[in-house]
Design an enzyme around this catalytic site. Structure first.
Site, short mmCIF file in Angstrom:
data_model
loop_
_atom_site.label_atom_id
_atom_site.label_comp_id
_atom_site.label_asym_id
_atom_site.label_seq_id
_atom_site.Cartn_x
_atom_site.Cartn_y
_atom_site.Cartn_z
N HIS A 148 7.23 49.89 84.07
CA HIS A 148 7.13 50.06 82.62
C HIS A 148 7.31 51.54 82.29
CE1 HIS A 148 6.06 46.05 81.25
NE2 HIS A 148 5.46 45.91 82.42
N SER A 196 0.19 38.36 77.88
CA SER A 196 0.76 39.66 77.57
C SER A 196 1.12 39.68 76.09
CB SER A 196 2.03 39.83 78.41
OG SER A 196 2.94 40.68 77.76
N SER A 197 1.19 40.89 75.53
CA SER A 197 1.51 40.98 74.10
C SER A 197 2.96 40.57 73.81
CB SER A 197 1.24 42.39 73.59
OG SER A 197 1.99 43.32 74.31
N CYS A 198 3.80 40.44 74.86
CA CYS A 198 5.19 40.05 74.61
C CYS A 198 5.33 38.57 74.26
CB CYS A 198 6.09 40.43 75.77
SG CYS A 198 5.78 39.45 77.23
N LYS A 221 4.27 32.93 79.98
CA LYS A 221 2.91 33.27 79.55
C LYS A 221 2.43 32.36 78.41
CE LYS A 221 1.78 36.46 82.43
NZ LYS A 221 0.66 36.21 83.35
N THR A 237 -2.33 44.28 75.80
CA THR A 237 -1.20 45.09 75.38
C THR A 237 -0.61 45.80 76.60
OG1 THR A 237 -0.55 46.72 73.75
CG2 THR A 237 -2.59 47.18 74.94
N TYR A 267 9.61 35.98 80.82
CA TYR A 267 8.21 36.26 81.11
C TYR A 267 7.33 35.71 79.97
CZ TYR A 267 4.12 39.18 82.16
OH TYR A 267 2.85 39.63 82.46
N TRP A 279 15.01 56.40 78.41
CA TRP A 279 15.86 55.28 77.99
C TRP A 279 15.73 55.00 76.49
CZ3 TRP A 279 14.48 51.03 82.18
CH2 TRP A 279 14.88 51.50 83.43
P1 GDP Z 1 8.59 46.73 77.03
O1 GDP Z 1 7.33 47.27 76.40
O2 GDP Z 1 8.51 45.31 77.41
O3 GDP Z 1 9.80 47.01 76.15
O4 GDP Z 1 8.84 47.45 78.42
P2 GDP Z 1 8.96 48.96 78.96
O5 GDP Z 1 7.61 49.55 79.13
O6 GDP Z 1 9.80 48.86 80.19
O7 GDP Z 1 9.78 49.77 77.88
C1 GDP Z 1 9.21 50.26 76.69
C2 GDP Z 1 10.18 51.19 75.98
O8 GDP Z 1 10.29 52.42 76.70
C3 GDP Z 1 11.61 50.65 75.83
O9 GDP Z 1 12.08 51.05 74.56
C4 GDP Z 1 12.34 51.41 76.93
O10 GDP Z 1 13.74 51.53 76.70
C5 GDP Z 1 11.66 52.76 76.84
N1 GDP Z 1 11.84 53.62 78.03
C6 GDP Z 1 12.22 54.94 78.00
N2 GDP Z 1 12.37 55.43 79.22
C7 GDP Z 1 12.06 54.42 80.08
C8 GDP Z 1 12.02 54.34 81.50
O11 GDP Z 1 12.33 55.27 82.24
N3 GDP Z 1 11.63 53.14 82.03
C9 GDP Z 1 11.27 52.08 81.24
N4 GDP Z 1 10.87 50.94 81.83
N5 GDP Z 1 11.33 52.13 79.89
C10 GDP Z 1 11.71 53.28 79.32
#
Ligand code: GDP
Length: 319
Positions: A186, A114-116, A147, A171, A143, A209
């Protein structure tokens, strides 16, 4: 050193580990176009966290190639809530499958990361060399550590045993079969679900968020599966390969795109009490492109299709 390329799939037995997941299911769809036999096993039959059972199953199934798409996955909240499971389950699954593949003489294995795995503040876009050059993003380090161990195991097995095991780092992926559970998902599936529900229930606001400022790159899972099959057939070297689209958007832009596609007309509000995570996560995919692969599905088209899938299936997947 094993350098068995090209590795034609015709007549081969290819095990997709994790075929019920979004990526595994896309791989099964993609491999249907190849002249190979696709092997799968259900979770109820084989728990990949159990070493002896995994070794016995692989010895019996005799795959020629393995794509390791089985993993404990989730979004920013799930990673934070279940660090023990994210670290343990992923270490166990990948160690068991990679060791079982070695013991059974599997000719080729592709491990999915994963890219993380890259440092939180890695220079953007992130090239493969950015690995282990700085601290990880804390919200998903469990995670990420697993990985990193997986790709290192594949590398170590190349060196010590001459196994043709390679790794790919996709990604952020999205598409049909994604997890639409709001606590575990996600951002993209979460926003699709929130927009549909807000529309149906005529809610005045949709809560996103964080600040909306972080940027993420998104790749459709069918493009990802196509790239992985391409790597399986044509790549054989130590270095892991980034798999991305180059299509980067801010979370705020993403929220607007999703509300446009779903037809939600309320207000988008930001909950700054929720974490932003890493500020940017864009992969440098020069190596993959030099290997002769490019994505086909643009983000707007992919989101429209995924919204259609969600609307039809309400995010309910066959388990
Ligand atoms: P990341 O790519 O590992 O950070 O994982 P996510 O896909 O869960 O989150 C990506 C970004 O989207 C972060 O900045 C979250 O705070 C934002 N985000 C905004 N709304 C949401 C939501 O409803 N769910 C999730 N999972 N992320 C959100």
């Amino acid at each position: 050193m094993a350098t068995d390329v090209p590795f034609p799939l015709a007549g081969k037995r290819v095990w997709v580990a994790g075929h019920r997941g979004m990526v595994g299911a896309a791989l099964v769809r993609r491999l249907a176009a190849e002249d190979c036999e696709v092997l799968t096993v259900d979770r109820a039959t084989l728990d990949l966290r159990r070493r002896a059972e995994t070794e016995a199953w692989v010895a019996d199934a005799r795959p020629d190639a393995v794509i390791l798409a089985a993993a404990r996955v989730g979004g920013i909240a799930a990673n934070d809530a279940y660090p023990g499971e994210f670290l343990h389950d992923n270490l166990a699954i990948q160690t068991n499958v990679i060791e079982a593949a070695r013991l059974s003489g599997v000719a080729k294995l592709l491990f999915l990361g994963s890219s993380c795995i890259y440092p939180k503040l890695a220079p953007q876009p992130m090239a493969e060399e950015a690995l282990l050059t700085g601290p990880l993003e804390p919200t998903n380090e469990w995670y990420a550590i697993a990985k990193i161990a997986g790709l290192k195991l594949a590398q170590a097995y190349r060196r010590q045993y001459g196994c043709d095991f390679i790794s790919a780092m996709p990604t952020n992926l999205y598409g049909p079969g994604d997890n639409f559970d709001l606590e575990a998902s996600h951002v993209l599936p979460a926003l699709i679900r929130k927009a549909y529900e807000a529309k149906v229930e005529r809610r005045p606001e949709l809560v996103v968020w964080g600040t909306g400022a972080p940027k993420r790159e998104f790749l459709h899972v069918d493009d990802c599966a196509d790239a992985l099959v391409h790597l399986l057939k044509t790549y054989s070297a130590d270095l892991h390969i980034n798999v991305g689209s180059g299509q980067e958007v801010s979370i705020a832009e993403l929220a607007e795109l999703v509300t446009r596609v779903t037809g939600y007309e309320g207000k988008i509000v930001y909950d700054a009490a929720k974490p932003d995570g890493t500020p940017r996560k864009l992969l440098d995919t020069s190596r993959l492109r030099a290997l002769g692969w490019a994505p086909r599905i643009d983000l707007a088209t992919g989101i429209t299709e995924t919204c259609g899938w969600f609307a039809e299936f309400r995010g309910i997947r066959e388990r």
